[in-house]
Design a protein around this motif. Structure first.
Motif, short mmCIF file in Angstrom:
data_model
loop_
_atom_site.label_atom_id
_atom_site.label_comp_id
_atom_site.label_asym_id
_atom_site.label_seq_id
_atom_site.Cartn_x
_atom_site.Cartn_y
_atom_site.Cartn_z
N ARG A 63 6.16 5.44 0.41
CA ARG A 63 5.41 6.97 0.77
C ARG A 63 5.54 6.95 2.16
O ARG A 63 4.85 6.08 3.03
CB ARG A 63 4.18 6.82 0.08
N GLY A 64 5.48 8.04 2.62
CA GLY A 64 5.33 8.16 4.07
C GLY A 64 3.88 8.47 4.40
O GLY A 64 3.03 8.15 3.48
N ARG A 65 3.54 8.54 5.61
CA ARG A 65 2.21 8.58 6.08
C ARG A 65 1.61 10.04 6.20
O ARG A 65 2.17 10.61 6.64
CB ARG A 65 2.01 7.95 7.49
N TYR A 94 -8.10 -0.22 4.00
CA TYR A 94 -8.11 0.83 2.66
C TYR A 94 -8.92 0.18 1.68
O TYR A 94 -8.87 0.57 0.29
CB TYR A 94 -6.51 1.03 2.09
N ASP A 139 -6.95 3.43 -2.70
CA ASP A 139 -6.86 3.71 -4.19
C ASP A 139 -7.97 4.03 -4.97
O ASP A 139 -7.81 4.69 -5.77
CB ASP A 139 -6.55 2.14 -4.59
N ASP A 152 0.85 -1.25 0.02
CA ASP A 152 0.03 0.07 0.02
C ASP A 152 0.72 1.22 0.03
O ASP A 152 0.32 2.25 -0.47
CB ASP A 152 -0.83 0.20 1.37
N ASP A 153 2.00 1.02 0.26
CA ASP A 153 2.79 2.38 0.76
C ASP A 153 3.87 2.44 -0.43
O ASP A 153 4.62 3.65 -0.45
CB ASP A 153 3.86 2.21 1.85
N ASP A 179 -6.59 9.78 1.63
CA ASP A 179 -5.26 9.40 2.13
C ASP A 179 -4.86 8.63 0.71
O ASP A 179 -5.84 7.72 0.08
CB ASP A 179 -5.40 8.49 3.28
N PRO A 180 -3.55 8.60 0.26
CA PRO A 180 -3.16 8.26 -1.07
C PRO A 180 -3.28 6.47 -0.79
O PRO A 180 -3.37 5.96 -1.93
CB PRO A 180 -1.77 8.60 -0.99
N ARG A 181 -3.39 5.94 0.14
CA ARG A 181 -3.60 4.60 0.26
C ARG A 181 -5.11 3.96 -0.20
O ARG A 181 -5.39 3.05 -0.49
CB ARG A 181 -3.18 3.91 1.72
#
Lengths: 628, 628
Positions: free
Chosen positions: A579-581, B302, B519, A547-548, B515-517
């Motif tokens: 990616r960071g959180r 997610y 999708d 996911d990151d 949040d970028p997670r």
């Protein structure tokens, strides 16, 4: 009406698919016999033959069809040039034993169905929506036809004909007949095949009847609505792919077969329409289809969730069957393109590399932290299923794969798949024979040697997949110009034995994006190389959550041949980042700034062919990767 | 252990929620009586009382609970200041009639369950995984407690106590007792409430027992695995929200209640942990939860598909119940933030504007070309369901809504929701009473008038939602500084009757990202205004497919008050475009260039509050919109 005909001879003798077929021949098919015994399929038939006592095992009504599909796989396996005489003898004994048992189960008037004979003896042809009686009959007929074609053996064919003859008498709009269709299509294509094998017109007529009567509400609403079993609208009026994916595609294959024998252009138009709608809006990159777990069904247009992709292995097989038929009917290369994509990805992922485990639903994404919710083999391959439709379906496709390579018409041989072997077909003037050698899909060089053929000129038509920009062709070492037109690179000349053709397909890894209407893939890329879709697996990424990870789309992709746990494969390496959180603590939504991820750490990404996923470890996997 | 206590008095007297409650009082609750009769709930109880003959209607085992939730709604409705005397008399008659019937059904030892009494008379407390016996008992007890609190009526309470007393005798690890838990949590919180209402300690002890015994595999694997009913791990060890969403949240509400009465901090830590994991990774923008239709369950972290968001209305209600408990326990404003979000969006969308239709699953996206797959009210509101858990659950929440506005502790009154009405609570020195006037959520001005209170200083704590950047506060017209700390704007002073406080919450429309997670939301924005999530509907967009619309994130958003088919609402207008179709003909994947959409045509977008969707026409809808 048909543009291309099947090859007259085909043998896969080496290369990638010979390896997969060896696993099928040496592991899947022999172990299938054991699994069918353990799972009760034989016990149930022995019950129906009154040879044993006890309870019927498994309340699914279609267990007989698992055996029939296995028998079809055996039939085609007997044609395998690398089948040793010992295994061949064993298969023939098991075939004889099965045929004898089925003969003992079959009733005087031809009826044969262990579920109904044991559990519902008085209810013949009344549980049409869910009973799968004609579905089972169809698979029996297909096995019988396959066996007759491969060996000339007609014991099973006689049983299948008696089943079909009963159906001919039982179904129709005449007095005393049942006016109905089966909740699960399959009988249609089987009847057409049986007509072709026997010349008996009533089989074709019954197939026409089943196609005509579908879509008139004869099945009722059922649990999932009429779309589920394609009974919502008559076939000729259908605009879209709907409902249970396997049902939809088995039906369309039967409709295509009926078109071939009747020339009814309204049927062809319907299949073309539905295939196009399905492919443009309801098909995953892997060729997999089916967006819902709940009803194993197509979703709405562009509804293709990755984590919940259903993509049943049987649906991939059904798609291959349909595309192959449409390729023959139309000669259009797009059907071969989808066939290839589905074969190498959506289908092949259904079987473990060692041939011992199968998966029912083929997800395009498995999340970190995935929790199984009690399905048979949800997101992980297992040795067999309670609903075991997929394993013997895998076996029969792999065992018959040589049929899916070469076709021909009056003036040309059309090589649409690239598998090492020898293939022959009729053209005007006689039979031509080709020897194909290739390490495809790992290498893009496909060598075709003309082994034999008529003196008069004929055309060698080579499919150039849609992704293969910059393909090259030489004949006896000399470059040929022209390139592919509508997916076919056609070379017409007087061919002589020993002529060598080299088709070179560029296999540079490539980044693929999706139509912007495919919401779930927005901002992502997928890695592909040749016909193969790739994926990331957690096991290759040092404990990072998938996911990151993000992929740097502007950095080079590097292919690397490996021969490790996955066997010989080409992996693709890419540059990416972890990616960071986001700072937003408890709530994952907010302004763009609030949810923006902080600085990312560089990371090396390794992608493996999708069909190999989940063979090393359970864990996260994804095909579509966010791109940066 | 508890930071905040419930208000001692609360009446909603006007504004937005008075309107929704009027619909509940005048339409939902009265029609509920008719629906319960039509659906067989009363018939089934009359069968159990041997007053009628016939078949039990509906094979779901929890039909009694529909009536119990309706009775709870009646109990709270009797407190409604705007309930006329005629309707009140009718409700009291129906209440008496129902209570009399339940008394007649109840067996000598206290057992009361029409499904088991009629269909499985010998199988008391043996079908714990799916039987819902204790779940039904819990809803009966909750209705009885509610009625006792609202009217002092104790006939139903006596019935409920006999049910609870039987459970106390029947369950446990002693000799002859059943060591088990119910497949659907609900009894836990009911028993704690009954303990509070009666002081009978054995009820609390039984609740503790049920919480302790969960997670030890007593329920078996079931169809969906142990996570489905939260039996996979003991409550104190739980790290993540799993399985059936309503079961998970009803359980957590019970665990929170047990914590309040026992002070067992390991329980509180578990609830905080699971709530946080759920909110950060498994909750939709609307506050809705549940990612799977198949098992009505949470997905993986997610995994929040928009078209297949399940977001059961009951799960939103359960989330509100849980957040309210955690708000009282911790005083943390985030719980009130989620409560508000869920109330205005995920919950409120479950009821049609006219109060006559309900929806079970609340999608965040309905595709153009959506095909229903046979669900009860899939993607469209209907008058009732075969599985009718949601409608009476909606009724009881709306009827009891005044309890969710004001809390207090020793030194302060905490106004955490903004609803016109009068609210009183105990602070040190006496009871304080507030009158609140607001047009929230349409307008951001919240006027609070101190009506009465002790002379000594106390604090008025006003929640400032996380989205409300730039909120302002005046006391008697004078601006107050300081601002909100951790979500509360606290003003301590000696208050006098007539003091006027004005909280101003900025209601500019805003664009929200994920949040970028997440999708599925990548590259999209959602429109929000105040506590309301907005959505686009096909009906507002001139026949364009919503799949083709994009929103220009750099253009202004304009609010506009309207009073049309949706009643008084504020809509938000945005600038966007209709995207062209990519050139790629038959296959929706390819290079970035191949799938790039050609030039877009400008389009005006109109967003309506999510809770109003699907009230004008069936058709496409989406919350997340691709941004350009």
């Amino acid at each position: 009406a048909v543009r291309l005909r099947p090859a007259t001879g085909a043998l896969i003798t080496g290369g990638f698919w010979a390896g997969r077929r060896a696993v099928n021949r040496d592991v899947c098919v022999p172990e299938g016999w054991d699994r069918l015994h353990e799972a009760g399929n034989f016990h149930n038939l022995e019950l129906a033959a009154a040879r044993v006592t006890g309870d019927y095992v498994n309340d699914l009504p279609f267990l007989d069809s698992d055996l029939y599909k296995w028998l079809e796989a055996v039939a085609w396996t007997l044609d395998d040039p690398d089948l040793g005489s010992g295994p061949a003898d064993q298969l023939l004994r098991r075939l004889a034993e099965s045929t004898e048992l089925l003969g003992a189960v079959q009733q005087e008037d031809g009826y044969l169905n262990s579920h109904f004979q044991v559990r519902f003896p008085g209810e013949r042809f009344v549980q049409l929506p869910w009973g799968h009686e004609l579905y089972c009959a169809g698979h029996l007929i297909q096995a019988a036809v396959a066996l007759h074609r491969s060996t000339g053996e007609d014991g099973l064919l006689a049983i299948g004909r008696r089943v079909a003859d009963l159906a001919v008498r039982a179904f129709g709009t005449g007095p005393g007949q049942v006016d109905g269709v089966c909740g699960h299509p399959e009988i249609e294509t089987a009847l057409v095949e049986l007509y072709r094998e026997t010349g008996e017109r009533s089989y074709l007529d019954l197939a026409v009847y089943f196609v005509d009567r579908r879509g008139h509400g004869l099945l009722g609403d059922g649990r999932f609505g009429r779309h589920y079993w394609q009974d919502h609208t008559p076939v000729r009026d259908t605009l879209t792919a709907e409902g249970h994916s396997v049902r939809q595609l088995y039906l369309l294959a039967g409709v295509a077969d009926v078109y071939v024998e009747t020339g009814d252009a309204t049927l062809l138009a319907a299949v073309e329409r539905v295939w196009s709608e399905m492919v443009a809006t309801k098909t995953y990159l892997t060729g997999g289809i089916g967006s819902h777990h709940r009803d194993e069904a197509f979703g709405d247009p562009y509804e293709l969730p990755n984590e919940r992709s259903y993509c049943e292995t049987c649906a991939a097989i059904a798609s291959i069957h349909l595309s192959w038929r449409m390729l023959m009917i139309t000669g259009e290369a797009k059907y071969a393109d989808l066939l290839e994509r589905t074969l190498y990805n959506g289908f092949l992922a259904g079987l473990s590399l060692d041939g011992k485990r199968y998966i029912y639903a083929n997800p395009l994404q498995v999340r970190d932290g995935h929790v199984a919710s009690g399905d048979d083999g949800d997101y992980v391959r297992v040795p067999w299923f309670r609903c075991a439709c997929c394993p013997p379906n895998v076996m029969r496709l792999l065992a018959s794969l040589e049929h899916y390579v070469l076709l021909s018409d009056e003036g040309s041989l059309a090589l649409h798949q690239f598998m090492t072997g020898t293939y022959s077909a009729e053209v005007a003037g006689g039979e031509a024979r080709l020897a194909v050698t290739t390490d495809y899909p790992w290498d893009g060089a496909v060598r075709i040697r003309v082994e034999d053929g008529p003196d008069a000129p004929w055309t060698l038509a080579l499919r150039v997949p849609g992704w293969a920009e910059g393909a090259g062709l030489t004949v006896n070492g000399t470059a040929v110009g022209g390139g592919a037109l509508d997916g076919w690179w056609r070379v017409e000349r007087s061919w002589a034995a020993g002529d060598e053709v080299l088709l070179t397909l560029p296999l540079e890894p490539r980044l693929t994006a999706a139509d912007p209407r495919l919401d779930v893939d927005r901002g992502c890329v997928a890695l592909e190389r040749g016909p193969l879709v790739y994926c990331l697996e957690g096991v290759d990424h040092d404990g990072h959550r998938l996911d990151d990870l993000v992929l740097a789309a502007d950095q080079p992709l590097v292919s690397a041949a490996e021969d490790g746990e996955l066997g010989p494969v080409v992996v693709v390496r890419a540059t990416g980042a972890v990616r960071g959180r986001p700072a937003a603590a408890w709530w994952p939504y907010g302004s763009a700034a609030a949810v923006a991820a902080p600085a990312a750490e560089p990371a090396a990404l390794t992608a493996v062919p999708y069909f190999t996923w989940g063979n090393r470890a359970e864990g996260a996997m994804r095909v579509w990767v966010p791109s940066a």
